[in-house]
Design an enzyme around this catalytic site. Structure first.
Site, PDB file in Angstrom:
ATOM      1  CG  HIS A  87       2.101   9.195  11.519  1.00  0.00           C
ATOM      2  ND1 HIS A  87       2.179   9.489  12.866  1.00  0.00           N
ATOM      3  CD2 HIS A  87       2.189   7.846  11.420  1.00  0.00           C
ATOM      4  CE1 HIS A  87       2.296   8.364  13.546  1.00  0.00           C
ATOM      5  NE2 HIS A  87       2.311   7.355  12.697  1.00  0.00           N
ATOM      6  CG  ASP A 166      -5.085   5.922  19.446  1.00  0.00           C
ATOM      7  OD1 ASP A 166      -5.209   4.836  18.832  1.00  0.00           O
ATOM      8  OD2 ASP A 166      -3.991   6.483  19.609  1.00  0.00           O
ATOM      9  NE  ARG A 173      -3.692  -1.269  17.615  1.00  0.00           N
ATOM     10  CZ  ARG A 173      -3.155  -0.254  16.952  1.00  0.00           C
ATOM     11  NH1 ARG A 173      -3.470   0.995  17.255  1.00  0.00           N
ATOM     12  NH2 ARG A 173      -2.292  -0.489  15.981  1.00  0.00           N
ATOM     13  CB  SER A 188      -4.107   4.251  16.002  1.00  0.00           C
ATOM     14  OG  SER A 188      -3.220   4.866  16.906  1.00  0.00           O
TER      15      SER A 188
END
Length: 461
Positions: A87, A166, A173, A188
């Protein structure tokens, strides 16, 4: 609109006052968010309290675990598979996954890369792949398993049932200025990887003017938290901190980045991109025990890029994801221009160096915003983008240039390049009289900090 949830209100007060939540309190909070029993205003208030007061490592672990359990968890993979993932926190010109996934598959591991689409100046992996005619990023779990069995890698989008808490939290957010909170970022990202049941994960944490973590200290802190939490949830986790002050590679824009990824798989890519792919892949192979050391892992990655096996995996992945066989073959043929194979058409404008000297910097943020303004990015989910637009850099940091020499080709849909974008790009380039020292993009590699032994097993509450 739901009525005020008193349990959530009490949790807001506790976090506002600097108290630490128990596992049970985190569970109640995430359950209320996922079931939509908590008001958006309450969720926003708790997020702001968490942003200001911070989350302890124990709270972050609990939050991540409960977010993972808020929806579907993918079925277990076959026991003889080594399932890995990577990621990135995002950047300009970041096409690493397009090269990394097939290279890792060529090295004998399985990589079900579940990615997203881009927002604002950061391009999305799925947007890049959708520049290839026919490429399908929507795939059912059963089909993912089939492709992993036959090819070893795929790159697909998230399902609606994966970590639904999420989706709710991230949207809030975004509008409450709480995106760049380490504990919330960790929850997250790691919750989704845990729900995907990956065994090994390496994080590429960007730092610099076009990154969330704009200082190396912040990037290091985030990377260490994410590594430790990932290990606590049963994933062999590591991280690479890499710079994002100038674009990665020389292409910015969806089709242009696919073309550069293909050239990298043909063993003809820019060194900074290839080096980062090799570093991340080598660490993944080491952590997943497919290499005895990081050095051996890097050697295997370079071998897969050099001998053509990674390119063959990319071709097979494209065909498995609905690209016509002849299109995939022509795309991977080094005698063809990938942009022509993708039927990517745009007007072109060359911008030139205003003076002679050495390229000192090419500001990534300005380049990313320019590509976004050209139509290559989106401000809201669901907006259409132009896959053909973007930037192709002709120079990189440290190059000696002459006044009037082209430094970037801008691909645009408008008949003429808008003056505002022209100005923004010219301001992104800095030329000095002395040659700068060219540093590696790789700042550091991070592994588990303080917990001994193997990662703990994931648990479903």
């Amino acid at each position: 609109m739901s009525s005020c949830n008193p349990a959530v209100r009490d949790l807001i007060k506790r976090k506002r006052d600097g108290e630490e939540h128990s596992d049970g309190e985190i569970r109640r909070l995430v359950t209320a968010i996922a079931s939509k029993e908590a008001q958006p205003a309450q969720i926003g208030a708790w997020l702001m309290a968490a942003y200001i007061r911070g989350l302890s490592e124990e709270e972050t672990i609990s939050l991540t675990r409960e977010m993972m359990n808020s929806g579907d968890v993918l079925p277990k993979w076959p026991s003889d598979w080594t399932v890995v993932d990577k990621h990135s926190t995002g950047g300009v010109g970041d096409k690493v996954s397009l090269v990394l996934a097939p290279a890792l598959a060529a090295c004998g591991v399985k990589m079900p890369k579940i990615s997203g689409k881009g927002l604002e100046h950061t391009g999305g992996t799925l947007d890049k792949l959708e520049a290839i005619p026919g490429f399908c990023v929507d795939m059912e779990n059963g089909r993912v398993r089939e492709v992993l069995e036959s090819v070893g890698c795929c790159i697909v989008g998230h399902t609606q049932q994966l970590v639904p808490a999420d989706k709710v939290m991230y949207a809030i957010r975004d509008v409450t200025a709480t995106v760049d909170c380490p504990g919330l970022i960790t929850g997250s990202i790691i919750s989704k990887k845990a729900a995907e049941r990956v065994g090994t994960l390496v994080l590429d944490i960007k730092t610099g003017n076009a990154a969330f973590m704009n200082t190396r200290e912040k990037a290091h802190t985030l990377a260490q938290i994410m590594v430790d939490v990932g290990c606590e949830l049963g994933i062999h986790t590591g991280a690479v901190v890499s710079t994002m002050d100038c674009p990665l590679g020389r292409a910015v824009g969806n089709a242009l980045e696919v073309a550069e990824a293909v050239r990298s798989l043909q063993n003809n890519g820019p060194s900074d991109l290839v080096d980062l792919v090799v570093e991340i892949g080598g660490l993944i192979l080491f952590l997943s025990e497919k290499a005895a050391s990081k050095e051996e892992g890097r050697h295997k990655m370079r071998g897969a890029l050099k001998d053509g096996t990674a390119l063959a995996k990319f071709r097979d992945m494209a065909v498995a994801q609905n690209v016509a066989d002849d299109v995939a073959t022509r795309l991977c043929d080094a005698s063809n221009d990938p942009l022509e194979v993708m039927q990517s058409k745009a007007n072109k404008t060359e911008l030139t160096c205003p003076q002679s000297g050495f390229v000192a910097s090419i500001e990534a943020m300005k380049c990313g915003l320019a590509a976004h303004a050209l139509g290559g990015g989106r401000d809201k989910e669901g907006e259409a983008i132009d896959h053909a637009v973007g930037l192709q850099l002709a120079v990189t940091i440290g190059d000696k240039v002459k006044q009037g020499q082209p430094w970037v080709t801008v691909y645009h849909s408008q008949p003429e390049l808008p003056d505002a974008i022209r100005t923004q790009l010219q301001e992104a380039l800095t030329i000095d009289s002395s040659q700068p020292t060219v540093a590696s993009r790789i700042v550091e590699t991070i592994t588990r900090s303080k917990h001994s032994g193997a990662p703990k097993k994931q648990k479903k509450n």
